[in-house]
Design an enzyme around this catalytic site. Sequence first.
Site, mmCIF file in Angstrom:
data_model
loop_
_atom_site.group_PDB
_atom_site.id
_atom_site.type_symbol
_atom_site.label_atom_id
_atom_site.label_comp_id
_atom_site.label_asym_id
_atom_site.label_seq_id
_atom_site.Cartn_x
_atom_site.Cartn_y
_atom_site.Cartn_z
ATOM 1 N N HIS A 18 0.846 -1.203 0.000
ATOM 2 C CA HIS A 18 0.000 0.000 0.000
ATOM 3 C C HIS A 18 0.888 1.263 0.000
ATOM 4 O O HIS A 18 0.623 2.217 -0.731
ATOM 5 C CB HIS A 18 -0.878 0.060 1.266
ATOM 6 C CG HIS A 18 -1.935 -0.992 1.352
ATOM 7 N ND1 HIS A 18 -2.089 -1.802 2.451
ATOM 8 C CD2 HIS A 18 -2.907 -1.349 0.485
ATOM 9 C CE1 HIS A 18 -3.118 -2.618 2.261
ATOM 10 N NE2 HIS A 18 -3.622 -2.376 1.070
ATOM 11 N N LYS A 42 -16.151 -7.050 4.844
ATOM 12 C CA LYS A 42 -15.201 -7.934 5.530
ATOM 13 C C LYS A 42 -15.213 -7.640 7.033
ATOM 14 O O LYS A 42 -15.329 -6.487 7.430
ATOM 15 C CB LYS A 42 -13.773 -7.669 5.021
ATOM 16 C CG LYS A 42 -13.595 -7.875 3.536
ATOM 17 C CD LYS A 42 -12.208 -7.406 3.126
ATOM 18 C CE LYS A 42 -12.060 -7.305 1.630
ATOM 19 N NZ LYS A 42 -10.832 -6.596 1.226
ATOM 20 N N ARG A 91 -2.402 -6.017 -8.307
ATOM 21 C CA ARG A 91 -1.267 -6.921 -8.118
ATOM 22 C C ARG A 91 -1.195 -7.972 -9.209
ATOM 23 O O ARG A 91 -0.137 -8.263 -9.727
ATOM 24 C CB ARG A 91 -1.382 -7.629 -6.759
ATOM 25 C CG ARG A 91 -1.072 -6.749 -5.587
ATOM 26 C CD ARG A 91 -1.576 -7.361 -4.324
ATOM 27 N NE ARG A 91 -3.005 -7.613 -4.412
ATOM 28 C CZ ARG A 91 -3.769 -8.009 -3.412
ATOM 29 N NH1 ARG A 91 -3.234 -8.235 -2.242
ATOM 30 N NH2 ARG A 91 -5.056 -8.200 -3.578
ATOM 31 N N SER A 129 -3.086 -7.925 2.829
ATOM 32 C CA SER A 129 -3.365 -7.743 4.271
ATOM 33 C C SER A 129 -3.833 -9.052 4.889
ATOM 34 O O SER A 129 -3.508 -9.355 6.039
ATOM 35 C CB SER A 129 -4.437 -6.669 4.462
ATOM 36 O OG SER A 129 -3.974 -5.431 4.003
#
Length: 158
Positions: A18, A42, A91, A129
């Site tokens: 990040h 989430k 990514r 994460s």
Amino acid sequence: MEKIGVYPGTFDPVTNGHLDIIKRSLVLFDNLIIAVAENTPKQTFFTVTERVEMLKICVKNYSQVTVESFSGLLVNYVYQQNASAIVKGLRAVSDFEHEFQMALMNRKLFHGSETIFMMTSEEYSYLSSSAIKEIALLGGDVSSLVPEIVVDALRMKI
Ligand code: PNS
């Protein structure tokens, strides 16, 4: 006119990946707002206050960067901030499908909403994460993958 970018996310917790996106996107904007999502589908490990505080410490040396939390629709927040674009990191191809769908939905919700995708730096392409939390919970070493403040926060929580 000032160019303002909004980099939204859950940041649960912030990773070196990040931070790489934040640093690299500064060439595109006069000001970058890191927008930490308060309500997310989430279940988060860190509270929104903790996520914001960690990010604030990480970006304290960047005068063009601010960190805030937001709730509700991202496009409404982006409009309120008078921002030109949403910044997202990509990514892998697997990220693309979901991100593409969100970018198109955001444009449908607010005509004129633009999303800029920043390609990850290779060394962070495998970083997430969720992986950080899993490794930390299982006693692994994440110190080369996240900022020091996150290592400490994970240790305290666990
Ligand atoms: O770090 P993440 O989990 O990829 O971030 C996702 C986030 C917070 C950017 C996304 O869930 C979001 O924009 N939430 C705000 C609510 C919203 O606008 N939902 C509609 C998205 S199409």
